[in-house]
Enzyme design. Structure first.
Site, short mmCIF file in Angstrom:
data_model
loop_
_atom_site.label_atom_id
_atom_site.label_comp_id
_atom_site.label_asym_id
_atom_site.label_seq_id
_atom_site.Cartn_x
_atom_site.Cartn_y
_atom_site.Cartn_z
N ALA A 25 -9.36 -98.81 -38.73
CA ALA A 25 -9.40 -99.96 -37.80
C ALA A 25 -10.02 -101.17 -38.49
CB ALA A 25 -10.15 -99.60 -36.53
N ASP A 26 -11.09 -100.94 -39.25
CA ASP A 26 -11.73 -102.05 -39.98
C ASP A 26 -10.78 -102.62 -41.04
OD1 ASP A 26 -14.44 -102.54 -39.09
OD2 ASP A 26 -14.90 -100.51 -39.72
#
Length: 408
Positions: free
Chosen positions: A181-182
């Protein structure tokens, strides 16, 4: 070669930390942008302490920065400014006035309290592209919440389709092995910033960009999420199998395991020739993708038995010769030793003040503006005096006063 890179004319003020924001600004730095990373005096980006392992030049500089920090911060200059101090805020405003891009990942509303929100800085630099990276975005009922990558893999649905089936050993939801996600958010933010810079070239105006980890995690679900939206049928976990292609999974061999990726009917026919079962590709149950999906449970047990009949090396050689996508399951040592990976120059040496450390090259390859990595991750506050002197023309006496007051 820095001045010949695609973004060598761009100045970036980086107020981000941890991973999503730093990944974004490292992408911009790789592309040649001049990135100034603003950190907290005496502390810096908290990932500096996320070791071991540590970057290898501590005996030369006294630094103790983690490899994690090094993976996302090459190509930048580090300055330390206390944003809670009015004089520190004034320094940021002066730097923003001279910047093309500002990236920040503070909680919603934090920089507004310091007079550093987009509207504040737009007033002094209307060409500024201002990108805010937060967990949940600038609007919505959860906008005030903090969160890390794990939270968004869970909330966005990714973990519901990742992992082995519940009825098998080790079954249950799993997160991806990296902070996807990052990383995805950093990539989307990089793309959004470069698009905004192109629009600025036409309009003369900067703009505000709102990027949220939850939004990016849900976008990352791609075909799986759209499958659900179209059909109303909840995707299940298939482990290493594929929801829309068969056979497309891990198979046990006589001496190990390997990946087989048969993505269309032509490849299935070629695969059946290799395994000595050409009649399977003519079977109306299996001839088409849709049939193989519908009859997955009838087809796979046969293929599992067949694949156990030979070694991984033999299967790879035979399948590759027939043009059927397949692969060994490598660990990192095997992946970096692969002759194709070596030929592509994916592992690079990133400079440090006491030597260098191994890193991973940007996957962006340009014919006219090739990338290199002449600057490693900075030591905390390494460039404070340089930046304040050269860009803001603050004399040495004033810098000493600011340092004594804890502003820098």
């Amino acid at each position: 070669m820095t001045d010949q890179k695609p973004l060598s004319h761009i100045r970036v003020l980086d107020l981000s930390r941890v991973l999503a924001g730093p990944w974004c600004t490292q992408n911009l730095a790789d592309l040649g942008a001049k990135v100034i990373k603003v950190e907290r005096p005496g502390m810096g980006d908290e990932t500096r302490g996320w070791g071991p392992p540590w970057l290898p030049d501590g005996e030369h500089t006294g630094r103790r920065d983690s490899a994690y920090y090094g993976s996302a911060n090459r190509g930048k200059k580090s300055i330390t400014i206390d944003l809670t101090h009015p004089q520190g805020q004034a320094l940021i405003r002066r730097l923003a006035q001279r910047s093309d891009v500002l990236v920040e990942n503070y909680k919603v509303g934090t920089l507004a309290r310091y007079g550093l929100a987009y509207d504040d800085l737009k007033a002094i630099n209307p060409r500024l592209v201002y990108c805010s990276i937060t967990g949940f975005g600038q609007s919505g009922p959860y906008s005030h919440r903090p969160g890390y990558d794990f939270v968004f893999q869970a909330m966005g649905g990714l973990m519901s389709i990742t992992g082995e089936r519940d009825d098998l050993p080790g079954g249950g939801p799993q997160k991806v092995g990296i902070a996807v996600a990052d990383i995805t958010t950093g990539m989307y933010a990089s793309l959004a910033i470069t698009a905004a810079l192109l629009w600025r070239d036409r309009s003369g105006r900067g703009q505000y960009i709102d990027v949220a980890l939850l939004d990016c995690a849900m976008a990352f679900n791609s075909n799986q999420a759209v499958n659900y939206l179209v059909s109303g049928k909840m995707p299940r976990r298939y482990g290493n199998a594929h929801p829309n292609a068969v056979p497309y999974q891990v198979f046990d061999t006589r001496d190990g395991r390997m990946v087989l990726a048969v993505g269309n009917d032509g490849l299935f026919s070629a695969y059946c020739q290799v395994i000595g079962r050409p009649e399977l590709s003519a079977d109306p149950r299996f001839a088409k993708v849709s049939g193989r999906l519908t009859n997955r449970d009838a087809l796979l047990p046969m293929l599992i038995d067949i694949m156990r009949g030979d070694t991984t090396a033999n299967w790879l050689a035979r399948l590759e010769a027939a043009g059927v996508p397949c692969a060994p399951i490598n660990d990192f040592s095997q992946a970096f030793a692969d002759p194709h990976v070596c030929a592509r120059g994916i592992q690079v040496q990133v400079p440090l003040s006491g030597g260098s450390f191994p890193g991973i090259a940007s996957p962006m390859r340009f014919s006219e503006t090739p990338l290199d990595y002449p600057i490693g991750p900075p030591v905390l506050s390494e460039h404070t005096d340089e930046v304040l002197a050269q860009q803001l023309e603050i004399p040495v006496e004033e810098r000493a006063r600011l340092r004594a007051a804890g502003v820098i």
